[in-house]
Design a protein around this motif. Structure first.
Motif, PDB file in Angstrom:
ATOM      1  N   UNK A  53       0.821  -1.223   0.000  1.00  0.00           N
ATOM      2  CA  UNK A  53       0.000   0.000   0.000  1.00  0.00           C
ATOM      3  C   UNK A  53       0.853   1.270   0.000  1.00  0.00           C
ATOM      4  N   UNK A  54       2.037   1.202   0.615  1.00  0.00           N
ATOM      5  CA  UNK A  54       2.924   2.366   0.599  1.00  0.00           C
ATOM      6  C   UNK A  54       3.392   2.665  -0.826  1.00  0.00           C
ATOM      7  N   UNK A  55       3.696   1.608  -1.570  1.00  0.00           N
ATOM      8  CA  UNK A  55       4.111   1.792  -2.963  1.00  0.00           C
ATOM      9  C   UNK A  55       3.002   2.400  -3.803  1.00  0.00           C
ATOM     10  N   UNK A  56       1.771   1.940  -3.586  1.00  0.00           N
ATOM     11  CA  UNK A  56       0.625   2.483  -4.328  1.00  0.00           C
ATOM     12  C   UNK A  56       0.413   3.956  -3.982  1.00  0.00           C
ATOM     13  N   UNK A  57       0.468   4.272  -2.681  1.00  0.00           N
ATOM     14  CA  UNK A  57       0.286   5.669  -2.259  1.00  0.00           C
ATOM     15  C   UNK A  57       1.406   6.550  -2.806  1.00  0.00           C
ATOM     16  N   UNK A  58       2.636   6.020  -2.808  1.00  0.00           N
ATOM     17  CA  UNK A  58       3.770   6.820  -3.280  1.00  0.00           C
ATOM     18  C   UNK A  58       3.655   7.145  -4.760  1.00  0.00           C
ATOM     19  N   UNK A  59       3.020   6.257  -5.532  1.00  0.00           N
ATOM     20  CA  UNK A  59       2.871   6.525  -6.967  1.00  0.00           C
ATOM     21  C   UNK A  59       1.980   7.742  -7.197  1.00  0.00           C
ATOM     22  N   UNK A  60       0.988   7.932  -6.351  1.00  0.00           N
ATOM     23  CA  UNK A  60       0.102   9.092  -6.487  1.00  0.00           C
ATOM     24  C   UNK A  60       0.823  10.367  -6.086  1.00  0.00           C
ATOM     25  N   UNK A  61       1.580  10.280  -4.966  1.00  0.00           N
ATOM     26  CA  UNK A  61       2.326  11.461  -4.534  1.00  0.00           C
ATOM     27  C   UNK A  61       3.399  11.833  -5.554  1.00  0.00           C
ATOM     28  N   UNK A  62       4.102  10.834  -6.079  1.00  0.00           N
ATOM     29  CA  UNK A  62       5.176  11.121  -7.009  1.00  0.00           C
ATOM     30  C   UNK A  62       4.640  11.666  -8.321  1.00  0.00           C
ATOM     31  N   UNK A  63       3.464  11.199  -8.760  1.00  0.00           N
ATOM     32  CA  UNK A  63       2.858  11.763  -9.958  1.00  0.00           C
ATOM     33  C   UNK A  63       2.580  13.251  -9.769  1.00  0.00           C
ATOM     34  N   UNK A  64       1.919  13.600  -8.654  1.00  0.00           N
ATOM     35  CA  UNK A  64       1.587  15.003  -8.408  1.00  0.00           C
ATOM     36  C   UNK A  64       2.820  15.883  -8.295  1.00  0.00           C
ATOM     37  N   UNK A  65       3.865  15.364  -7.646  1.00  0.00           N
ATOM     38  CA  UNK A  65       5.093  16.144  -7.468  1.00  0.00           C
ATOM     39  C   UNK A  65       5.843  16.314  -8.785  1.00  0.00           C
ATOM     40  N   UNK A  66       5.956  15.229  -9.564  1.00  0.00           N
ATOM     41  CA  UNK A  66       6.622  15.301 -10.858  1.00  0.00           C
ATOM     42  C   UNK A  66       5.846  16.205 -11.809  1.00  0.00           C
ATOM     43  N   UNK A  67       4.543  16.140 -11.725  1.00  0.00           N
ATOM     44  CA  UNK A  67       3.669  16.980 -12.537  1.00  0.00           C
ATOM     45  C   UNK A  67       3.937  18.456 -12.267  1.00  0.00           C
ATOM     46  N   UNK A  68       3.991  18.822 -10.998  1.00  0.00           N
ATOM     47  CA  UNK A  68       4.247  20.220 -10.637  1.00  0.00           C
ATOM     48  C   UNK A  68       5.661  20.652 -11.017  1.00  0.00           C
TER      49      UNK A  68
END
Length: 283
Positions: A53-68
């Protein structure tokens, strides 16, 4: 944002080669330290499984951060670069390749040249399966179009295309290998769920965030909210599912603020219209 992709046609090739060489050195150092490749022994304890679940959550955070970072929305150039490289490594794509794909997405939003908007009639799972391959091919096509206009033909064009294509694949492969050599268990329990999740959520936001309305022949960027997935993604990923609002103002860190401002403006106009109507009727 420096226009490296057009200013230096070899820029992304050099970027991928640099990362590949650096990661080859890193993997070589680990290979020497371990006396070979690490044994493919995967820990099966519940503590390691909690990384899923940490890996799944991190993918969402990393998408938003990379996007910005791709839009330069952090407070300084070096912070955009730092966050972009860290999150780009996590996404395996690398910062520059991801950034330029996203730039082209905004430059050609909801047109046939858009690398991400779904084609009319596309099914979601088919879109997911084709996402990575289609993204790589898009970058190659754009780069070859530039080189063709600059006189690259015949064997020069073939060499340029193949070198660029393989540089993307090698840089991605060595990112995966580096993480495997650090810890096979981390690779299995964290990275694989994270990568599956990032393909699905990136496909989700681009597929459902660009929809064909009625008989429209062009898709329309839309906000995604009100479902468990979109609300979770918004919570962890800097409100990235407010996709239509983001497209209307891409240089705002949190696109929900754009949505809320538009909503408040519409409410104010409705109240003003209602008040004006009441005044007219009273008179």
């Amino acid at each position: 944002m420096k226009n490296d992709f057009y200013g230096d046609v070899w820029y992304l090739l050099k970027y991928n080669i640099w990362w590949t060489i650096a990661l080859m050195g890193f993997c070589g150092g680990l290979w020497y330290y371990h006396g070979g490749f690490p044994a493919p022994e995967i820990a099966m304890s519940w503590e390691w499984m909690l990384l899923v679940p940490l890996g799944i959550a991190s993918s969402m955070y990393s998408f938003g951060s990379l996007h910005n970072a791709s839009h330069g929305n952090y407070s300084s150039r070096w912070l955009n670069k730092l966050m972009g490289e860290i999150m780009g490594f996590h996404q395996i794509w690398g910062y520059e390749g991801w950034k330029w794909l996203h730039i082209f997405h905004h430059r050609h939003t909801d047109t046939p040249q858009d690398p991400h908007a779904p084609k009319k009639g596309d099914k979601f799972l088919g879109y997911c399966r084709a996402y990575i391959k289609a993204s790589i091919e898009y970058l190659i096509i754009v780069r070859m179009d530039i080189l063709t206009k600059r006189g690259y033909e015949g064997w020069k064009a073939v060499m340029a295309k193949q070198s660029f294509s393989w540089s993307i694949r090698f840089s991605m492969a060595f990112r995966l290998l580096a993480i495997w050599m650090v810890s096979p268990s981390f690779f299995v329990w964290f990275l694989i769920p994270s990568q599956i999740s990032q393909i699905l959520i990136t496909s989700y936001i681009n597929y459902y965030g660009h929809q064909y309305l009625g008989d429209d022949e062009r898709s329309t960027a839309m906000d995604l909210r009100g479902t468990l997935l979109s609300d979770t993604f918004n919570f962890l990923g800097h409100n990235s599912c407010y996709h239509g609002s983001h497209h209307s103002n891409p240089n705002v860190f949190d696109p929900k603020t754009v949505h809320d401002a538009k909503k408040a403006e519409a409410l104010a106009k409705a109240q003003a219209t209602n008040q004006s109507e009441q005044t007219r009727m009273a008179s």
